[in-house]
Design a protein around this motif. Structure first.
Motif, PDB file in Angstrom:
ATOM      1  N   ARG A 187     -28.814 -58.655   1.251  1.00  0.00           N
ATOM      2  CA  ARG A 187     -29.125 -57.774   2.376  1.00  0.00           C
ATOM      3  C   ARG A 187     -27.952 -56.845   2.655  1.00  0.00           C
ATOM      4  NH1 ARG A 187     -28.315 -57.134   7.676  1.00  0.00           N
ATOM      5  NH2 ARG A 187     -26.775 -58.809   7.747  1.00  0.00           N
ATOM      6  N   LEU A 188     -28.274 -55.559   2.886  1.00  0.00           N
ATOM      7  CA  LEU A 188     -27.260 -54.565   3.187  1.00  0.00           C
ATOM      8  C   LEU A 188     -27.367 -54.193   4.660  1.00  0.00           C
ATOM      9  CD1 LEU A 188     -25.061 -52.883   1.767  1.00  0.00           C
ATOM     10  CD2 LEU A 188     -26.762 -51.099   1.395  1.00  0.00           C
ATOM     11  N   GLY A 189     -26.299 -54.440   5.401  1.00  0.00           N
ATOM     12  CA  GLY A 189     -26.307 -54.192   6.849  1.00  0.00           C
ATOM     13  C   GLY A 189     -26.252 -52.715   7.184  1.00  0.00           C
ATOM     14  N   GLY A 190     -26.187 -52.418   8.485  1.00  0.00           N
ATOM     15  CA  GLY A 190     -26.169 -51.033   8.948  1.00  0.00           C
ATOM     16  C   GLY A 190     -24.909 -50.298   8.537  1.00  0.00           C
ATOM     17  N   LYS A 191     -23.787 -50.997   8.522  1.00  0.00           N
ATOM     18  CA  LYS A 191     -22.530 -50.375   8.117  1.00  0.00           C
ATOM     19  C   LYS A 191     -22.315 -50.597   6.625  1.00  0.00           C
ATOM     20  CE  LYS A 191     -17.531 -50.600   8.923  1.00  0.00           C
ATOM     21  NZ  LYS A 191     -16.450 -51.292   9.627  1.00  0.00           N
ATOM     22  N   VAL A 192     -22.140 -49.514   5.910  1.00  0.00           N
ATOM     23  CA  VAL A 192     -21.933 -49.621   4.459  1.00  0.00           C
ATOM     24  C   VAL A 192     -20.440 -49.399   4.172  1.00  0.00           C
ATOM     25  CG1 VAL A 192     -22.682 -48.831   2.183  1.00  0.00           C
ATOM     26  CG2 VAL A 192     -24.304 -48.829   4.085  1.00  0.00           C
ATOM     27  N   ILE A 193     -20.012 -48.148   3.985  1.00  0.00           N
ATOM     28  CA  ILE A 193     -18.594 -47.845   3.726  1.00  0.00           C
ATOM     29  C   ILE A 193     -18.216 -46.559   4.460  1.00  0.00           C
ATOM     30  CG2 ILE A 193     -16.830 -47.344   1.968  1.00  0.00           C
ATOM     31  CD1 ILE A 193     -18.608 -48.743  -0.077  1.00  0.00           C
ATOM     32  N   GLU A 194     -17.043 -46.578   5.081  1.00  0.00           N
ATOM     33  CA  GLU A 194     -16.477 -45.373   5.702  1.00  0.00           C
ATOM     34  C   GLU A 194     -15.128 -45.074   5.044  1.00  0.00           C
ATOM     35  OE1 GLU A 194     -18.197 -45.915  10.274  1.00  0.00           O
ATOM     36  OE2 GLU A 194     -16.074 -46.288   9.814  1.00  0.00           O
ATOM     37  N   MET A 195     -14.963 -43.845   4.599  1.00  0.00           N
ATOM     38  CA  MET A 195     -13.676 -43.408   4.047  1.00  0.00           C
ATOM     39  C   MET A 195     -13.139 -42.295   4.952  1.00  0.00           C
ATOM     40  SD  MET A 195     -14.494 -43.403  -0.079  1.00  0.00           S
ATOM     41  CE  MET A 195     -12.782 -43.441  -0.602  1.00  0.00           C
ATOM     42  N   LYS A 196     -11.952 -42.486   5.524  1.00  0.00           N
ATOM     43  CA  LYS A 196     -11.395 -41.543   6.495  1.00  0.00           C
ATOM     44  C   LYS A 196     -10.023 -41.056   6.044  1.00  0.00           C
ATOM     45  CE  LYS A 196     -13.731 -43.634  10.492  1.00  0.00           C
ATOM     46  NZ  LYS A 196     -13.529 -44.275  11.803  1.00  0.00           N
ATOM     47  N   ARG A 197      -9.926 -39.732   5.845  1.00  0.00           N
ATOM     48  CA  ARG A 197      -8.655 -39.066   5.522  1.00  0.00           C
ATOM     49  C   ARG A 197      -7.909 -39.796   4.389  1.00  0.00           C
ATOM     50  NH1 ARG A 197      -8.285 -34.256   6.620  1.00  0.00           N
ATOM     51  NH2 ARG A 197      -6.033 -34.299   6.979  1.00  0.00           N
ATOM     52  N   VAL A 198      -8.601 -40.001   3.275  1.00  0.00           N
ATOM     53  CA  VAL A 198      -8.018 -40.758   2.159  1.00  0.00           C
ATOM     54  C   VAL A 198      -7.262 -39.814   1.221  1.00  0.00           C
ATOM     55  CG1 VAL A 198      -8.515 -42.247   0.183  1.00  0.00           C
ATOM     56  CG2 VAL A 198      -9.836 -42.494   2.299  1.00  0.00           C
ATOM     57  N   SER A 210     -24.451 -44.181   3.455  1.00  0.00           N
ATOM     58  CA  SER A 210     -25.661 -44.689   4.108  1.00  0.00           C
ATOM     59  C   SER A 210     -26.430 -45.588   3.149  1.00  0.00           C
ATOM     60  CB  SER A 210     -26.559 -43.513   4.530  1.00  0.00           C
ATOM     61  OG  SER A 210     -25.852 -42.607   5.345  1.00  0.00           O
ATOM     62  N   LYS A 211     -27.369 -46.366   3.681  1.00  0.00           N
ATOM     63  CA  LYS A 211     -28.207 -47.246   2.863  1.00  0.00           C
ATOM     64  C   LYS A 211     -29.014 -46.432   1.855  1.00  0.00           C
ATOM     65  CE  LYS A 211     -29.239 -51.086   6.015  1.00  0.00           C
ATOM     66  NZ  LYS A 211     -30.328 -51.773   6.726  1.00  0.00           N
ATOM     67  N   GLY A 212     -29.122 -46.949   0.644  1.00  0.00           N
ATOM     68  CA  GLY A 212     -30.001 -46.341  -0.358  1.00  0.00           C
ATOM     69  C   GLY A 212     -29.504 -45.043  -0.957  1.00  0.00           C
ATOM     70  N   GLU A 213     -28.247 -44.681  -0.723  1.00  0.00           N
ATOM     71  CA  GLU A 213     -27.731 -43.423  -1.283  1.00  0.00           C
ATOM     72  C   GLU A 213     -27.591 -43.509  -2.801  1.00  0.00           C
ATOM     73  OE1 GLU A 213     -25.039 -40.447   0.492  1.00  0.00           O
ATOM     74  OE2 GLU A 213     -24.313 -42.179   1.612  1.00  0.00           O
ATOM     75  N   ARG A 214     -27.833 -42.362  -3.456  1.00  0.00           N
ATOM     76  CA  ARG A 214     -27.689 -42.258  -4.915  1.00  0.00           C
ATOM     77  C   ARG A 214     -26.789 -41.060  -5.203  1.00  0.00           C
ATOM     78  NH1 ARG A 214     -31.747 -44.926  -7.639  1.00  0.00           N
ATOM     79  NH2 ARG A 214     -33.091 -46.117  -6.240  1.00  0.00           N
TER      80      ARG A 214
END
Length: 628
Positions: free
Chosen positions: A311-322, A340-344
């Motif tokens: 199961r993939l929750g609401g929060k996936v990955i956030e990348m900030k000022r990397v 976001s969920k389901g991104e390709r």
């Protein structure tokens, strides 16, 4: 002109037949793509045609005036020699002259360059040297004096490709060029250049490739090795798929008919007495032929697998000022993105701009220089890396898979055994008991993919997944990924694969800049073309302003500097400072009162010669600079 004929070729390894009793012809100008599953003999057939292996049975005829050039998946070099020596290995005056010239240019020795240019002039080698420059430049091959043993896998492939193209462009008029997966380790721009180059050179070609756009661009006929036989299809890949589907349907109807006949004949066989008449003996022989047809199996593997994805929750990955860089090479400059969920997402860019590094930072395999990467608690990565299978010991395939789990859970409940899962990925029961060391490159890639999916990831990271995979396996992978519910990030130079699967692109433009483009690869290329056309129109409109027009009117049309003029211009820029230095040294000598008259006379004559040479070279330099 007739190049090659093969009649009744058969080849087996042990008890496993690769192909049996196949026949074909290759004529001048033919462009053929050879496709098949991994492990059924594509590369072996190419090596037989090249004379590196022999068939078990059959006849092979090659025209005496035809040279066969083979570009292999694993190129071979003289490891003790440089890149330059490996590429220009032919012992011919023109090749030796170009080799001497390239070495002189890299050493920046004015005297050596002058000697090399004189020799190139004498041999009329400039046209071929221009082609060599194009090949080396487009394939990003530099530092020719480096030992070939220090090259990476991708660099070795590009050097081998350059060597092959230079050989066929120079040595022989009638050449059959055979290429085994030439697009592996090439970025998209290189692949597109290679398409245009092969079409412009009008070579006779036998090609093994998984890149369907490349296949369509350079070939007009497809051969398929399947079930020990060779099937020929005229036209492109789409036509091949249609014709193959019709063939399989026809074969299946024939098998069904044979099965009905087999049931009737089997009943008759059981009723007959042991003593046979001549008539019944004939029918008995026919029974065995019907039985063989009825027991045929058409394997057209379709992967239909409902994965029980974590199961993939609401929060996936956030990348900030990397931020990330290696010395002066910037990979990321303040990269921001929330997944976001389901991104390709497709990741594209030239080799060396940091695509694989970006994937490692995303998965926290490598650390960023600064910035934040927040990964959701439910995210489970499935990492398909270019590194390939990590094998500590040589196990059988089934044993290796069972080191991860004995069974695979399904979405609708229940599970699938490791053996059943392997069959879905085209590993037959016999193949499952093969040792890992005996697998082909494509089979190892397929097994690597299987082990990634066996862990039920919900965020797939695929770094060049199509390299070394055959077209049937690629179709299986595409079908699976198109139905996959998790996130997918793909780095690939396979344009067809990207077009089918991604919704948007991260375009690594270099110097740490990443563009988020809303579309697939083909849409991105069309957009790029539009941008280039707009830039050209803007430049044209600027050139037609009153000020620009008056400037154009006051100047006569200029001839464009050609290749030979460029070389002459570069040489002048090296020679003139040397003459100035000599003039300065001679001036200092002449100021000495102790010089004998004879020596003074010699220096004076040389000064006159230097002044004359400088005047000539400066005038020529001015002429050439106008062309530039």
């Amino acid at each position: 002109m007739h190049y090659v004929s093969a009649e009744g070729l058969t080849k087996s390894y042990g008890v496993n037949p690769l192909f049996s009793n196949i026949s074909f012809h290759i004529n001048e100008g033919d462009k053929v793509a050879l496709i098949a599953r991994n492990g059924v003999g594509k590369s072996t057939l190419l090596r037989i045609l090249a004379g590196q292996e022999t068939a078990d049975e059959g006849k092979l005829w090659v025209h005496k005036d035809v040279t066969i050039a083979l570009f292999e998946q694993d190129p071979r070099f003289d490891e003790n020699k440089t890149v330059l020596e490996n590429i220009f290995h032919l012992n011919h005056p023109v090749i030796l002259a170009i080799r001497q010239y390239e070495a002189a240019v890299e050493s920046e020795d004015g005297i050596q360059i002058a000697d090399a240019i004189t020799r190139m002039d004498d041999l009329g080698a400039w046209d071929f040297e221009a082609k060599v420059k194009q090949i080396l430049g487009k394939l990003n091959i530099h530092h020719l004096q480096n030992p070939v043993s220090e090259l990476s896998g991708g660099q070795r492939k590009r050097v081998a490709l350059a060597k092959t193209l230079i050989d066929i462009g120079f040595e022989h008029k009638h050449t059959l060029l055979m290429m085994d997966e030439p697009t592996n380790h090439l970025d998209v721009e290189m692949i597109e250049w290679l398409e245009h180059y092969l079409n412009a050179e009008n070579v006779t070609l036998l090609l093994v490739t998984h890149d369907r756009y490349f296949l369509d661009a350079v070939s007009d006929e497809i051969w398929e090795l399947e079930r020990e036989d060779l099937y020929v299809y005229k036209g492109d890949y789409e036509n091949y798929m249609e014709k193959k589907a019709a063939r399989l349907e026809s074969e299946q109807a024939s098998i069904d008919k044979a099965r009905n006949e087999y049931r009737k004949e089997l009943e008759w066989m059981r009723k007959q007495p042991k003593a046979r008449t001549t008539k019944s003996k004939s029918r008995q022989d026919n029974f065995y032929e019907v039985e063989a047809r009825a027991k045929q199996k058409i394997e057209d593997a379709q992967l239909q697998l409902q994965v029980k994805m974590s199961r993939l929750g609401g929060k996936v990955i956030e990348m900030k000022r990397v931020y990330k860089s290696f010395g002066e090479l910037a990979i990321l400059k303040g990269f921001d993105y929330t997944f976001s969920k389901g991104e390709r997402i497709g990741v594209i860019g030239k080799n060396g701009v940091g695509k694989s590094t970006f994937l490692n930072i995303l998965q926290q395999i490598e650390s960023a220089d600064s910035g934040k990467i927040n990964i959701g608690d439910t995210v489970i990565f499935g990492n398909f890396s270019q590194q390939g299978l990590v094998i500590k010991e040589d196990l059988r395939v089934i044993e290796y898979v069972k080191t991860f789990a004995e069974s695979f859970p399904l979405a609708k409940g229940g599970s699938m055994s490791a053996a059943q899962f392997l069959e879905l990925f085209l590993f037959s029961p016999d193949k499952q008991y093969t040792y890992l060391s005996s697998l082909s490159g494509g089979e190892r890639k397929r097994l690597q993919l299987l082990t990634v999916l066996f862990r039920n990831p919900n965020f797939l990271v695929l770094d060049e997944p199509t390299n070394d995979l055959d077209l049937p396996t690629l179709a299986v992978l595409e079908r699976f990924l198109s139905e996959y519910q998790g996130c997918v990030m793909i780095v690939s130079h396979d344009r067809y694969f990207m077009d089918r699967l991604v919704d948007h692109l991260f375009v690594f433009e270099g110097n740490g800049e990443v563009r988020d483009f809303p579309g697939n690869y083909t849409q991105y290329r069309l957009w790029l073309k539009e941008q280039e056309e707009l830039a050209a129109k803007e430049a044209e409109s600027k050139a037609t302003t009153p000020a620009a027009q008056s400037q154009i009117a006051s100047t006569s049309p200029k001839k464009k500097m050609g290749f030979k003029e460029k070389k002459e211009f570069e040489l002048l820029e090296k020679e003139m400072p040397l003459l100035e230095e000599e003039k300065h040294a001679l001036t200092n000598q002449m100021s000495s009162a102790k010089l004998p008259f004879e020596e003074l006379q010699k220096i004076s004559n040389r000064m006159i010669e230097i002044n004359r040479l400088l005047e000539e070279k400066e005038m020529r330099w001015l002429e050439l600079s106008e062309l530039q």
